[in-house]
Design an enzyme around this catalytic site. Structure first.
Site, PDB file in Angstrom:
ATOM      1  N   GLU A  91       0.855  -1.192   0.000  1.00 39.03           N
ATOM      2  CA  GLU A  91       0.000   0.000   0.000  1.00 39.03           C
ATOM      3  C   GLU A  91       0.890   1.241   0.000  1.00 39.03           C
ATOM      4  O   GLU A  91       1.921   1.282   0.672  1.00 39.03           O
ATOM      5  CB  GLU A  91      -0.863  -0.044   1.254  1.00 39.03           C
ATOM      6  N   ILE A  93       1.437   5.084   1.073  1.00 36.92           N
ATOM      7  CA  ILE A  93       0.974   6.042   2.078  1.00 36.92           C
ATOM      8  C   ILE A  93       1.436   7.441   1.688  1.00 36.92           C
ATOM      9  O   ILE A  93       2.634   7.715   1.637  1.00 36.92           O
ATOM     10  CB  ILE A  93       1.511   5.692   3.489  1.00 36.92           C
ATOM     11  N   ASP A 194      14.626  -1.308  13.792  1.00 34.47           N
ATOM     12  CA  ASP A 194      15.507  -0.447  12.990  1.00 34.47           C
ATOM     13  C   ASP A 194      14.862   0.933  12.845  1.00 34.47           C
ATOM     14  O   ASP A 194      14.692   1.452  11.750  1.00 34.47           O
ATOM     15  CB  ASP A 194      15.751  -1.077  11.612  1.00 34.47           C
TER      16      ASP A 194
END
Length: 286
Positions: A91, A93, A194
């Site tokens: 997806e 964003i 991370d």
């Protein structure tokens, strides 16, 4: 991108691709913004031998985090290989710069993520930190996990590459003694793993998303250490986070020692410019 891959992705999406633009996507993979008539997607491509497994573990980490319902991640749509290259389709964003309110929301949602726990430290599957393999062999004790699955593999890699001299590296016993003096009883928390500034997104609606995880269960301060390594997040982020997970007298020292892992990773990935920072922490604590 090859036309054949565009056709393949169109078939996966069951709709034609109308636009494809390269975007900045980090140091490891090529990244693209893909548009169809009614949606936008994010694509990563990599032709390295380990790329498919890297993308599979990235997708796994995104899904583990998203399943907690504590903080969002982009939806994983597909991953696979095509003509000797691996790809990961997510997806897309639409993002904006973070405001103080956005940072506070990110801090409180990360704190909720860190309340998700497990019986052991580590994860059922190994994954990656950048392009380096990251072992997640489960341990019941945090100190043993951090030494044997995080610090020692990176120290060994650095000495084998001639980036560190073995004589300047602490022994397992020295590592253990220092960590035991600084680390209380630690409960496993689900970590992003991370969390630097390139691995979160604030959507146009102000919703935080985490991307590119190196997920496992560890001490919650590890994620905070990484946020502070290259400049830090906004003040409101830390204020909201520490309202849930307060600091104590040894937090600053633990932050240094948790940053050591990431500095060793950068030393092994990018070379000797990180050596002085690693040696400085060795000398300060060990």
């Amino acid at each position: 991108m090859k036309d054949q891959l565009k056709i393949h992705l169109s078939q996966l999406l069951d709709k034609p691709i109308t636009s494809l633009l390269p975007v900045s996507g980090g140091d490891i993979s090529e990244a693209y913004r893909i548009e169809t008539a009614d949606n936008t997607y994010f694509l990563k491509c990599n032709s390295s031998p380990s790329a498919l497994h890297m993308f599979e573990m990235e997708a796994n980490g995104l899904q583990i985090i998203n399943n907690t319902k504590s903080i969002k991640t982009p939806e994983v749509l597909h991953y696979g290989t095509f003509e000797n290259a691996a790809f990961l389709l997510l997806e897309y964003i639409e993002s904006k710069s973070a405001s103080a309110e956005d940072f506070a929301r990110l801090g409180s949602q990360l704190a909720r993520l860190h309340r998700c726990t497990a019986d052991t430290f580590g994860l059922a599957l190994d994954n990656y930190i950048g392009s380096l393999a990251q072992r997640n062999t489960p341990h019941e004790q945090w100190i043993q996990f951090y030494i044997h699955e995080r610090l020692l593999p990176q120290i060994q890699m650095a000495t084998q590459q001639g980036l560190l001299d073995l004589k300047e590296c602490p022994s397992t016993g020295t590592l253990t003694n220092t960590l035991e003096s600084l680390m209380p009883s630690v409960k496993p928390s689900l970590l992003h793993g991370d969390l630097w500034s390139g691995n979160y997104i604030i959507s146009k609606e102000g919703v935080p998303y985490l991307i590119d995880p190196a997920a496992y269960y560890g001490h919650h301060e590890v994620d905070i250490a990484m946020t502070r390594l290259f400049g830090g997040f906004g003040h409101s982020f830390y204020e909201a986070y520490h309202a849930v997970h307060p600091k104590d007298t040894h937090t600053a020292s633990r932050i240094d020692i948790y940053q050591l892992y990431y500095l060793l990773v950068h030393l092994n990935l990018f070379g000797s410019s990180y050596r002085a920072s690693v040696v400085s922490i060795f000398r300060k604590y060990f």
